[in-house]
Design an enzyme around this catalytic site. Structure first.
Site, PDB file in Angstrom:
ATOM      1  N   TYR A  19      49.619  41.853  37.684  1.00  0.00           N
ATOM      2  CA  TYR A  19      48.239  42.066  38.114  1.00  0.00           C
ATOM      3  C   TYR A  19      48.190  43.030  39.289  1.00  0.00           C
ATOM      4  O   TYR A  19      48.903  42.872  40.288  1.00  0.00           O
ATOM      5  CB  TYR A  19      47.589  40.734  38.477  1.00  0.00           C
ATOM      6  CG  TYR A  19      47.159  39.934  37.275  1.00  0.00           C
ATOM      7  CD1 TYR A  19      47.331  40.415  35.983  1.00  0.00           C
ATOM      8  CD2 TYR A  19      46.563  38.696  37.414  1.00  0.00           C
ATOM      9  CE1 TYR A  19      46.935  39.687  34.881  1.00  0.00           C
ATOM     10  CE2 TYR A  19      46.164  37.950  36.316  1.00  0.00           C
ATOM     11  CZ  TYR A  19      46.354  38.454  35.049  1.00  0.00           C
ATOM     12  OH  TYR A  19      45.967  37.723  33.956  1.00  0.00           O
TER      13      TYR A  19
ATOM     14  N   ASP B 169      48.172  32.842  33.162  1.00  0.00           N
ATOM     15  CA  ASP B 169      46.733  33.006  32.984  1.00  0.00           C
ATOM     16  C   ASP B 169      46.354  32.852  31.514  1.00  0.00           C
ATOM     17  O   ASP B 169      45.409  32.129  31.162  1.00  0.00           O
ATOM     18  CB  ASP B 169      46.332  34.390  33.497  1.00  0.00           C
ATOM     19  CG  ASP B 169      44.836  34.544  33.694  1.00  0.00           C
ATOM     20  OD1 ASP B 169      44.104  33.543  33.601  1.00  0.00           O
ATOM     21  OD2 ASP B 169      44.392  35.679  33.953  1.00  0.00           O
TER      22      ASP B 169
END
Length: 364
Positions: A141, A251
């Site tokens: 990310y 996630d």
């Protein structure tokens, strides 16, 4: 006087950030329910409000102003409502979401996401009961992998690159979180990686988790590649207890597991460091239903119970909070079992009706 009795005579300061979209509807429900459960345990909360999102932009020109951070600096625990950063003006926030700003400032490296079916809620996998321990400070990310600038960049308009970061230090601490959690659950950890392809990065993650496992001989350790893990969660979810994995994989797996349990609307979540924790539902701000009074508050209520339990485990002066969390969880389950659920779970209850039923269950 022992710690438990000491705890029951004191009040506990908790931050509350209502956020955007459905946040001002569901976060107050969690506050009201936590207050009622605490009173039944002869303790209580002092809620410290701090602005977040659009309300903060209107007043301070920033979604997470310094005034909010100064409030959080003085707290151990808070509840953060969802944020709708996609709708913020382009010149605010410095390119980072409120969650990223807060997570980075307080080094909330562990994202703990339990996924368990609730009786009364239609679930694709009614036997699922897993805890996904997601490393929350690095990985692929772009807001978590560079000291300056973004981890994504484009050397030409037709080429985009992303930097993925895995470190021994971050992997060690998230692995310890996973093994400690498994020691309190069913004593099984599955290390999820993709070391057959990402040999150096997720290979390092796998190897460090293996090393940490040696300190927990009572815990059974298995491994799965991320693609196989997704398939196994669908096919045989009851075989898994604690999954530990890097950021992106965690996630994705946690959203999958939440839907298998019934809905993302019931997915509680805590972001934690060794000393600080934030309750934050796994879902977003849902601006399309904001203001309609139909949002599912289960996830943020469950997240609140989670953060109270985390606090009790990390501070023996807060021991009564575990009983408060137990009351909240039991009342959610009883409400769902009675068929009082919102539209995302196949029911017709409003946010207020669901909240009122939980409050009544707390009084039984």
């Amino acid at each position: 006087m022992d710690a438990t009795h000491d705890d029951r005579s004191q009040r506990h300061r908790i931050g509350v950030l209502f956020g955007d979209g459905i946040g001002p509807e569901i976060v107050p429900a969690a506050v009201e329910i936590a207050d009622r459960a605490a009173a039944l345990e002869h303790t209580g909360f002092d809620w410290v409000e701090a602005p977040l999102g659009h309300a903060a932009i209107e007043r301070y020109g920033s979604p997470v102003p310094d005034e909010t951070l100064c409030v959080l600096d003085e707290l151990d625990v808070w509840i953060m409502g969802p944020h709708d950063s996609a709708s913020y003006p382009p010149d605010v926030g410095g390119g980072h979401t409120p969650g990223a700003i807060v997570r980075t400032r307080y080094d909330l490296y562990a994202n703990l996401r339990p996924c368990r079916a609730i009786p009364g809620v239609r679930a694709t996998a009614p036997d699922i009961d897993v805890l996904i321990v997601r490393e929350n400070s690095e990985g692929l990310y772009a807001d978590r992998n560079m000291a300056l600038g973004s981890g994504e960049f484009m050397p030409t308009p037709d080429v985009a690159l992303s930097v993925g970061v895995i470190t021994r230090a971050a992997t060690t601490r998230i692995a310890r979180e996973a093994f400690r959690a498994a020691s309190r659950r069913r004593r099984a950890v599955t290390i999820v990686h993709k070391a057959n392809v990402l040999r150096m990065t997720t290979g390092l993650f796998r190897d460090v988790c293996r090393e940490v496992a040696e300190d927990y001989p009572e815990v059974t350790v298995t491994e799965q590649h991320i693609d196989a893990m997704a398939a196994h969660l669908v096919r045989r979810p009851a075989d898994f207890d604690v999954l530990v994995t890097e950021n992106l994989f965690g996630d994705i797996l946690s959203d999958l597991a939440a839907e298998l349990a019934g809905s993302l609307g019931i997915a509680g979540s805590v972001n934690a460091s060794a000393t600080t924790a934030m309750a934050q539902a796994a879902h977003g701000a849902a601006p399309d239903i904001a203001g309609l009074g139909v949002a599912d508050p289960i996830a943020v209520i469950a997240s609140t119970a989670m953060v109270l339990r985390w606090w009790a485990e990390h501070d023996d002066r807060r021991s009564a909070l575990e009983a408060v969390a137990d009351r909240i969880d039991a009342a959610i389950a009883a409400t769902a079992a009675a068929g009082v659920v919102t539209a995302d779970l196949g029911g017709d209850a409003t946010t207020r009706q669901f909240t009122d039923h939980v409050l009544s269950e707390l009084g039984r």
